[in-house]
Write a protein that holds these residues in place. Structure first.
Motif, PDB file in Angstrom:
ATOM      1  N   VAL A 178       0.839  -1.199   0.000  1.00 12.66           N
ATOM      2  CA  VAL A 178       0.000   0.000   0.000  1.00 12.66           C
ATOM      3  C   VAL A 178       0.876   1.251   0.000  1.00 12.66           C
ATOM      4  O   VAL A 178       1.906   1.299   0.679  1.00 12.66           O
ATOM      5  N   THR A 179       0.445   2.257  -0.762  1.00 10.87           N
ATOM      6  CA  THR A 179       1.134   3.544  -0.792  1.00 10.87           C
ATOM      7  C   THR A 179       0.159   4.654  -0.441  1.00 10.87           C
ATOM      8  O   THR A 179      -0.906   4.767  -1.061  1.00 10.87           O
ATOM      9  N   LEU A 180       0.507   5.449   0.545  1.00 10.33           N
ATOM     10  CA  LEU A 180      -0.212   6.687   0.850  1.00 10.33           C
ATOM     11  C   LEU A 180       0.687   7.814   0.369  1.00 10.33           C
ATOM     12  O   LEU A 180       1.550   8.304   1.108  1.00 10.33           O
ATOM     13  N   GLY A 181       0.527   8.198  -0.894  1.00 10.92           N
ATOM     14  CA  GLY A 181       1.491   9.063  -1.547  1.00 10.92           C
ATOM     15  C   GLY A 181       0.977  10.461  -1.821  1.00 10.92           C
ATOM     16  O   GLY A 181      -0.218  10.749  -1.711  1.00 10.92           O
ATOM     17  N   GLY A 182       1.897  11.329  -2.205  1.00 11.01           N
ATOM     18  CA  GLY A 182       1.570  12.710  -2.531  1.00 11.01           C
ATOM     19  C   GLY A 182       1.512  12.926  -4.033  1.00 11.01           C
ATOM     20  O   GLY A 182       2.011  12.120  -4.818  1.00 11.01           O
ATOM     21  N   HIS A 199      -0.590  14.513   1.217  1.00 17.38           N
ATOM     22  CA  HIS A 199      -0.811  13.073   1.348  1.00 17.38           C
ATOM     23  C   HIS A 199      -2.220  12.825   1.890  1.00 17.38           C
ATOM     24  O   HIS A 199      -2.830  13.725   2.476  1.00 17.38           O
ATOM     25  N   PRO A 200      -2.730  11.630   1.747  1.00 12.26           N
ATOM     26  CA  PRO A 200      -4.134  11.363   2.115  1.00 12.26           C
ATOM     27  C   PRO A 200      -4.374  11.267   3.622  1.00 12.26           C
ATOM     28  O   PRO A 200      -3.450  11.094   4.413  1.00 12.26           O
ATOM     29  N   THR A 201      -5.648  11.378   3.950  1.00 13.55           N
ATOM     30  CA  THR A 201      -6.136  11.168   5.310  1.00 13.55           C
ATOM     31  C   THR A 201      -7.031   9.940   5.317  1.00 13.55           C
ATOM     32  O   THR A 201      -7.982   9.860   4.537  1.00 13.55           O
ATOM     33  N   LEU A 202      -6.734   8.976   6.170  1.00 16.48           N
ATOM     34  CA  LEU A 202      -7.557   7.781   6.338  1.00 16.48           C
ATOM     35  C   LEU A 202      -8.253   7.889   7.682  1.00 16.48           C
ATOM     36  O   LEU A 202      -7.593   7.934   8.725  1.00 16.48           O
ATOM     37  N   VAL A 227      -9.979   0.011   5.743  1.00 14.62           N
ATOM     38  CA  VAL A 227      -9.209  -1.174   5.357  1.00 14.62           C
ATOM     39  C   VAL A 227      -8.740  -0.980   3.925  1.00 14.62           C
ATOM     40  O   VAL A 227      -9.556  -0.714   3.028  1.00 14.62           O
ATOM     41  N   VAL A 228      -7.436  -1.105   3.696  1.00 15.62           N
ATOM     42  CA  VAL A 228      -6.859  -0.894   2.369  1.00 15.62           C
ATOM     43  C   VAL A 228      -6.223  -2.192   1.900  1.00 15.62           C
ATOM     44  O   VAL A 228      -5.314  -2.721   2.540  1.00 15.62           O
ATOM     45  N   GLY A 229      -6.701  -2.716   0.765  1.00 14.74           N
ATOM     46  CA  GLY A 229      -6.227  -3.986   0.247  1.00 14.74           C
ATOM     47  C   GLY A 229      -4.823  -3.912  -0.327  1.00 14.74           C
ATOM     48  O   GLY A 229      -4.269  -2.835  -0.586  1.00 14.74           O
ATOM     49  N   ALA A 230      -4.251  -5.081  -0.578  1.00 22.52           N
ATOM     50  CA  ALA A 230      -2.858  -5.191  -1.019  1.00 22.52           C
ATOM     51  C   ALA A 230      -2.637  -4.459  -2.338  1.00 22.52           C
ATOM     52  O   ALA A 230      -3.419  -4.579  -3.277  1.00 22.52           O
ATOM     53  N   GLY A 231      -1.557  -3.693  -2.392  1.00 19.56           N
ATOM     54  CA  GLY A 231      -1.162  -3.034  -3.623  1.00 19.56           C
ATOM     55  C   GLY A 231      -1.921  -1.766  -3.960  1.00 19.56           C
ATOM     56  O   GLY A 231      -1.655  -1.156  -4.995  1.00 19.56           O
ATOM     57  N   ALA A 232      -2.835  -1.342  -3.121  1.00 22.67           N
ATOM     58  CA  ALA A 232      -3.624  -0.140  -3.421  1.00 22.67           C
ATOM     59  C   ALA A 232      -2.767   1.114  -3.264  1.00 22.67           C
ATOM     60  O   ALA A 232      -1.864   1.165  -2.417  1.00 22.67           O
ATOM     61  N   LYS A 233      -3.082   2.116  -4.081  1.00 28.87           N
ATOM     62  CA  LYS A 233      -2.398   3.405  -4.016  1.00 28.87           C
ATOM     63  C   LYS A 233      -3.440   4.485  -3.747  1.00 28.87           C
ATOM     64  O   LYS A 233      -4.404   4.618  -4.492  1.00 28.87           O
ATOM     65  N   ILE A 234      -3.211   5.251  -2.687  1.00 27.43           N
ATOM     66  CA  ILE A 234      -4.093   6.365  -2.348  1.00 27.43           C
ATOM     67  C   ILE A 234      -3.249   7.628  -2.451  1.00 27.43           C
ATOM     68  O   ILE A 234      -2.285   7.797  -1.696  1.00 27.43           O
ATOM     69  N   LEU A 235      -3.602   8.505  -3.386  1.00 26.52           N
ATOM     70  CA  LEU A 235      -2.709   9.586  -3.773  1.00 26.52           C
ATOM     71  C   LEU A 235      -3.360  10.946  -3.584  1.00 26.52           C
ATOM     72  O   LEU A 235      -4.524  11.151  -3.959  1.00 26.52           O
ATOM     73  N   GLY A 236      -2.600  11.874  -3.023  1.00 25.86           N
ATOM     74  CA  GLY A 236      -3.038  13.251  -2.919  1.00 25.86           C
ATOM     75  C   GLY A 236      -3.696  13.565  -1.585  1.00 25.86           C
ATOM     76  O   GLY A 236      -3.978  12.675  -0.778  1.00 25.86           O
ATOM     77  N   PRO A 237      -3.990  14.846  -1.350  1.00 27.49           N
ATOM     78  CA  PRO A 237      -4.588  15.284  -0.078  1.00 27.49           C
ATOM     79  C   PRO A 237      -6.092  15.038  -0.042  1.00 27.49           C
ATOM     80  O   PRO A 237      -6.899  15.958   0.046  1.00 27.49           O
TER      81      PRO A 237
END
Length: 263
Positions: free
Chosen positions: A125-129, A138-141, A146-156
């Motif tokens: 998982v990547t919580l990227g900018g 970067h993101p807010t969770l 729950v974040v599955g394998a390999g997911a990318k969450i990008l930006g604010p």
């Protein structure tokens, strides 16, 4: 996905007056593993063998240094944690309580990321900018994500409470609470009113989601079958009926009926 106002979650618990001690936070982090991973048999085994827990211990220490202004020692400690656990968490990232990284491999969490309580990440998982500019990038969770394998969450962006992100999804927009998102870019595939709820536990069944492509193909196949049946019915009527009158102009010729008449 629905637009959601990006409001930051609570400030890091380490910076709040009267917050739990570091030891209590780490005990909660270790204790939550057994409720989310059937392979965990004891807290002692979890502490010694889970790289996700090791990465979180290093981060808790590095973050304490970071918020007190000891930036270089914090980065050095963060680097050491990454070297030992293969999990890269910037010391500036704000991590809530009972955080769990399952399998703890190739996870990246950026400097301005904010993670709420009871959040679970799987490997890759990547919580990227998405910006070179300073500030929130970067993101807010929020709680219970729950974040599955390999997911990318990008930006604010903000991932709403109890949202589930499917494996290998790329999320670039904020999400409402209690939904499942999947795809590239991620879309809501299970709205709130169909989301399975669990009492007193986190819903880890992020693999239970519809297949939008499969559903579209199923609809197309049903439509093709209906059109073929309709065409066969028309051809049968043409064969049984009287000869067709000659068309008065070329634009009145129906290729299907003409072919049926010749047969």
């Amino acid at each position: 996905m629905s637009d959601v106002v990006d409001t930051p979650i609570a400030k890091p618990i380490a910076a709040v007056a009267g917050a739990p001690s570091l030891l209590r936070l780490l005990r909660e982090d270790i204790g939550c593993v057994r409720s989310r991973d059937p392979a965990a048999r004891s807290e002692f085994e979890t502490l010694l063998t889970y790289p996700g827990i090791h990465a979180l211990i290093w981060h808790r220490l590095a973050h304490r240094l970071w918020i007190r202004g000891w930036r270089f020692p914090a980065r050095l400690l963060s680097w050491l944690g990454r070297f030992l656990s293969n999990v890269d968490i910037h010391p500036g990232a704000e991590i809530g309580r009972r955080f769990f990284i399952d399998h703890g491999a190739c996870v990246v969490i950026g400097e301005t990321a904010e993670v709420g309580d009871d959040v679970t990440l799987y490997h890759g998982v990547t919580l990227g900018g998405t910006s070179w500019s300073p500030g929130k990038r970067h993101p807010t969770l929020e709680n219970g994500v729950v974040v599955g394998a390999g997911a990318k969450i990008l930006g604010p962006i903000t991932i709403g409470p109890r949202t589930r992100v499917g494996a290998n999804s790329v999320v670039i927009q904020s999400t409402p609470p209690d939904v499942t998102v999947v795809g590239i870019p991620a879309k809501v595939v299970r709205p709130e009113f169909t989301h399975r709820r669990t009492v007193g536990r986190i819903d880890l069944d992020h693999h239970l989601m519809p297949d939008p492509v499969g559903e579209a193909l199923s609809v197309m196949l049903d439509r093709i079958e209906f059109l073929e049946a309709q065409l066969a019915h028309v051809r049968q009527k043409v064969r049984q009926g009287p000869p067709l009158p000659a068309p008065t102009s070329a634009c009145e010729v129906d290729p299907i009926l003409t072919q049926g008449a010749k047969q």
